[in-house]
Design a protein around this motif. Structure first.
Motif, PDB file in Angstrom:
ATOM      1  N   MET A   1      37.120  -5.677  -6.477  1.00  0.00           N
ATOM      2  CA  MET A   1      36.633  -6.673  -5.523  1.00  0.00           C
ATOM      3  C   MET A   1      35.798  -5.968  -4.460  1.00  0.00           C
ATOM      4  SD  MET A   1      38.938  -9.383  -3.498  1.00  0.00           S
ATOM      5  CE  MET A   1      39.765  -8.580  -2.144  1.00  0.00           C
ATOM      6  N   CYS A   2      34.676  -6.528  -4.117  1.00  0.00           N
ATOM      7  CA  CYS A   2      33.923  -5.988  -2.992  1.00  0.00           C
ATOM      8  C   CYS A   2      33.316  -7.147  -2.235  1.00  0.00           C
ATOM      9  CB  CYS A   2      32.858  -5.013  -3.455  1.00  0.00           C
ATOM     10  SG  CYS A   2      31.544  -5.836  -4.309  1.00  0.00           S
ATOM     11  N   TRP A  74      34.070  -1.654  -3.586  1.00  0.00           N
ATOM     12  CA  TRP A  74      35.365  -1.257  -4.139  1.00  0.00           C
ATOM     13  C   TRP A  74      35.074  -0.963  -5.595  1.00  0.00           C
ATOM     14  CZ3 TRP A  74      39.203   0.708  -1.986  1.00  0.00           C
ATOM     15  CH2 TRP A  74      40.447   0.766  -2.608  1.00  0.00           C
ATOM     16  N   SER A  75      34.858   0.315  -5.898  1.00  0.00           N
ATOM     17  CA  SER A  75      34.192   0.689  -7.142  1.00  0.00           C
ATOM     18  C   SER A  75      34.951   0.278  -8.399  1.00  0.00           C
ATOM     19  CB  SER A  75      33.993   2.199  -7.169  1.00  0.00           C
ATOM     20  OG  SER A  75      35.218   2.842  -7.015  1.00  0.00           O
ATOM     21  N   THR A  76      34.210  -0.165  -9.389  1.00  0.00           N
ATOM     22  CA  THR A  76      34.784  -0.370 -10.723  1.00  0.00           C
ATOM     23  C   THR A  76      34.094   0.542 -11.728  1.00  0.00           C
ATOM     24  OG1 THR A  76      33.216  -2.120 -11.300  1.00  0.00           O
ATOM     25  CG2 THR A  76      35.267  -2.813 -10.248  1.00  0.00           C
ATOM     26  N   HIS A  77      32.807   0.820 -11.530  1.00  0.00           N
ATOM     27  CA  HIS A  77      32.044   1.646 -12.471  1.00  0.00           C
ATOM     28  C   HIS A  77      31.353   2.757 -11.699  1.00  0.00           C
ATOM     29  CE1 HIS A  77      32.870  -1.844 -14.852  1.00  0.00           C
ATOM     30  NE2 HIS A  77      32.362  -1.263 -15.933  1.00  0.00           N
ATOM     31  N   HIS A  86      26.068   0.486  -2.980  1.00  0.00           N
ATOM     32  CA  HIS A  86      25.034  -0.556  -3.087  1.00  0.00           C
ATOM     33  C   HIS A  86      24.300  -0.611  -1.753  1.00  0.00           C
ATOM     34  CE1 HIS A  86      27.277  -2.951  -6.442  1.00  0.00           C
ATOM     35  NE2 HIS A  86      27.752  -1.718  -6.382  1.00  0.00           N
ATOM     36  N   HIS A  99      26.010  -6.475  -5.478  1.00  0.00           N
ATOM     37  CA  HIS A  99      26.758  -7.124  -6.566  1.00  0.00           C
ATOM     38  C   HIS A  99      28.253  -7.026  -6.315  1.00  0.00           C
ATOM     39  CE1 HIS A  99      28.397  -6.247 -10.890  1.00  0.00           C
ATOM     40  NE2 HIS A  99      28.528  -7.534 -10.645  1.00  0.00           N
ATOM     41  N   ASN A 100      28.939  -8.129  -6.558  1.00  0.00           N
ATOM     42  CA  ASN A 100      30.401  -8.121  -6.618  1.00  0.00           C
ATOM     43  C   ASN A 100      30.793  -8.569  -8.018  1.00  0.00           C
ATOM     44  OD1 ASN A 100      32.880 -10.491  -5.463  1.00  0.00           O
ATOM     45  ND2 ASN A 100      33.212  -8.460  -6.272  1.00  0.00           N
ATOM     46  N   ILE A 102      31.678  -7.365 -12.319  1.00  0.00           N
ATOM     47  CA  ILE A 102      31.500  -6.378 -13.385  1.00  0.00           C
ATOM     48  C   ILE A 102      30.528  -6.931 -14.420  1.00  0.00           C
ATOM     49  CG2 ILE A 102      32.665  -5.287 -15.350  1.00  0.00           C
ATOM     50  CD1 ILE A 102      35.142  -5.045 -13.574  1.00  0.00           C
ATOM     51  N   ASP A 125      27.465  -0.248 -13.115  1.00  0.00           N
ATOM     52  CA  ASP A 125      27.022  -1.341 -13.976  1.00  0.00           C
ATOM     53  C   ASP A 125      25.928  -2.149 -13.265  1.00  0.00           C
ATOM     54  OD1 ASP A 125      28.932  -2.019 -12.050  1.00  0.00           O
ATOM     55  OD2 ASP A 125      29.734  -3.693 -13.198  1.00  0.00           O
ATOM     56  N   THR A 126      26.012  -2.216 -11.947  1.00  0.00           N
ATOM     57  CA  THR A 126      25.118  -3.051 -11.132  1.00  0.00           C
ATOM     58  C   THR A 126      23.649  -2.677 -11.293  1.00  0.00           C
ATOM     59  OG1 THR A 126      26.885  -3.162  -9.501  1.00  0.00           O
ATOM     60  CG2 THR A 126      24.675  -3.774  -8.747  1.00  0.00           C
TER      61      THR A 126
HETATM   62  N1  GLU Z   1      30.908  -3.092 -10.441  1.00  0.00           N
HETATM   63  C1  GLU Z   1      30.288  -2.783  -9.176  1.00  0.00           C
HETATM   64  C2  GLU Z   1      30.493  -1.332  -8.810  1.00  0.00           C
HETATM   65  O1  GLU Z   1      31.348  -0.642  -9.311  1.00  0.00           O
HETATM   66  C3  GLU Z   1      30.795  -3.708  -8.086  1.00  0.00           C
HETATM   67  C4  GLU Z   1      32.203  -3.440  -7.715  1.00  0.00           C
HETATM   68  C5  GLU Z   1      33.002  -4.607  -7.175  1.00  0.00           C
HETATM   69  O2  GLU Z   1      32.660  -5.752  -7.230  1.00  0.00           O
HETATM   70  O3  GLU Z   1      34.089  -4.322  -6.677  1.00  0.00           O
HETATM   71  O4  GLU Z   1      29.773  -0.835  -7.977  1.00  0.00           O
END
Ligand code: GLU
Length: 390
Positions: A1-2, A74-77, A86, A99-100, A102, A125-126
């Motif tokens: 989540m971001c 809040w990093s996912t990738h 970002h 982007h929020n 995935i 991914d963004t």
């Molecule tokens: N997937 C994106 C990233 O890792 C956005 C992360 C998110 O929404 O928390 O930068």
């Protein structure tokens, strides 16, 4: 989540954007960034760390502009880093995106964009999004059409906001991630949730999945994915600051209950690839000689601990759950076959950290369950163990 946000106005947007980002920081705080359109140029400032750090940097410089987008990550990738923060831009640096969510098919999209000559500068991914729009601009008669075509290629969940050099507007869309529009007389806002811009306006349009919004300082237009106009009501929210924190729910508990589906989806999303679920595992044998578990926690984490105890007991493991504050002053007997599990969402709950430290000093093995990579609970190593006499 971001958290994502945007402001479009005739006056300077930087300070308002920073306020929106501070209000969104509960959603993510490993990195932060803003991009502003100063006259015609897109100017990006971003870095690993909290909004405060970003604020010091941008307010000391000469960044400014009426059109801006912002992000708390809040990093996912890709790990937290300056490059992965970002907004992300295309090859020319003229398109910036926050982007929020995935993008599930980012690997295929990245491969085909690289084959087409695009250069990527992050692991996220963004970043496929600004490159996709760049790629599609020539074959479409407007930026809005290229944006819609880019969205059409995306699989996954996203709320996106985009600015483009020379254009006095923000393009935005959502699918599976939240996005609201804040409407004022001479400025308009976008954000992942209403409290982000509640200091500036209480008039809100709740965007729906598939909506594409083009927002300028004194107007906004919402279409569907084909570009056909859709009407969304403007609602006035009469929330006090406390109501705002509760997201319009009567109680925090109601809010947390209602947020559970989204919270679970967000937590698991990055670990699902098609039908494969990948959960990182502890090395085999890690818990082989554990013969008792003591859970220490506070508040909601304490209740999660009570539930966890029920599950572990089904495996025949003796488990207790205790308030961390009590455990810290009066720990029960432990030895090195006792696992003390500290549950702390933030990784900074003082009583839980203290309980873990006391358990460790008395010879127990400790494990922290936390949401925050890099928090004290996640980083802390065992304090010089000494056997505790029963
Ligand atoms: N997937 C994106 C990233 O890792 C956005 C992360 C998110 O929404 O928390 O930068």
């Amino acid at each position: 989540m971001c958290g994502i946000t945007a402001r479009v106005a005739d006056d300077d947007s930087l300070r308002s954007l920073l306020t929106c980002l501070e209000n969104l920081e509960y959603r993510g705080y490993d990195s932060a960034g803003v991009a502003l359109l100063d006259g015609t140029d897109v100017d990006v400032t971003k870095s690993q760390g909290k909004v405060d750090g970003l604020k010091d940097r941008v307010l000391a410089g000469d960044l400014g502009g009426g059109i801006g987008i912002g992000h708390t990550r809040w990093s996912t990738h890709g790990p937290p880093s300056d490059e992965n923060a970002h907004p992300h831009t295309d090859c020319t640096g003229t398109i910036a995106v926050v982007h929020n969510g995935i993008i599930d098919n980012h690997d295929e999209l990245r491969d085909s964009l690289v084959d087409a000559g695009h250069t990527f500068t992050s692991d996220t991914d963004t970043e496929v999004v600004p490159h996709l729009v760049e790629d599609l601009l020539d074959s479409h008669d407007s930026t809005a059409a290229a944006f819609r075509a880019a969205i059409d290629s995306l699989e996954g969940s996203y709320a996106l906001a985009m600015i483009v050099e020379g254009e006095q507007k923000v393009y935005a869309t959502r699918s599976g991630s939240p996005l609201v529009l804040g409407v004022d007389d001479r400025s308009n806002y976008l954000a992942s949730d209403v409290p982000a811009f509640l200091d500036f306006t209480d008039r809100v349009v709740y965007l729906q999945d598939g909506d594409v919004a083009t927002v300028s300082a004194d107007d906004y237009r919402i279409t569907d994915a084909d570009g056909d106009p859709v009407q969304r009501a403007v609602e006035t929210v009469n929330w006090s600051p406390e109501d705002a924190q509760k997201g319009g729910h009567d109680h925090f508990m109601a809010k947390e209950i209602n947020e559970q589906p989204a919270a679970i989806r967000q937590a698991i999303e990055g670990r699902i690839d098609g039908t494969d679920v990948t959960l990182q595992e502890f090395p085999p044998g890690t818990f082989a000689d554990v013969d008792a578990v003591q859970i220490v926690a506070c508040g909601t984490s304490y209740h999660a601990g009570l539930y966890c105890a029920q599950l572990l007991e089904k495996w025949g493991v003796p488990v207790t759950t205790q308030f961390a504050s009590e455990y810290a002053v009066s720990p029960p007997p432990v030895d090195d076959s006792t696992l003390v599990l500290g549950v702390t969402q933030s990784g900074e709950t003082a009583d839980t950290l203290e309980a873990l430290a006391v358990a460790s000093e008395h010879g127990a093995r400790t494990l922290a369950v936390t949401n925050v990579i890099g928090s004290t609970a996640a980083r802390r190593r065992r304090r010089s163990p000494r056997r505790w006499r029963r």
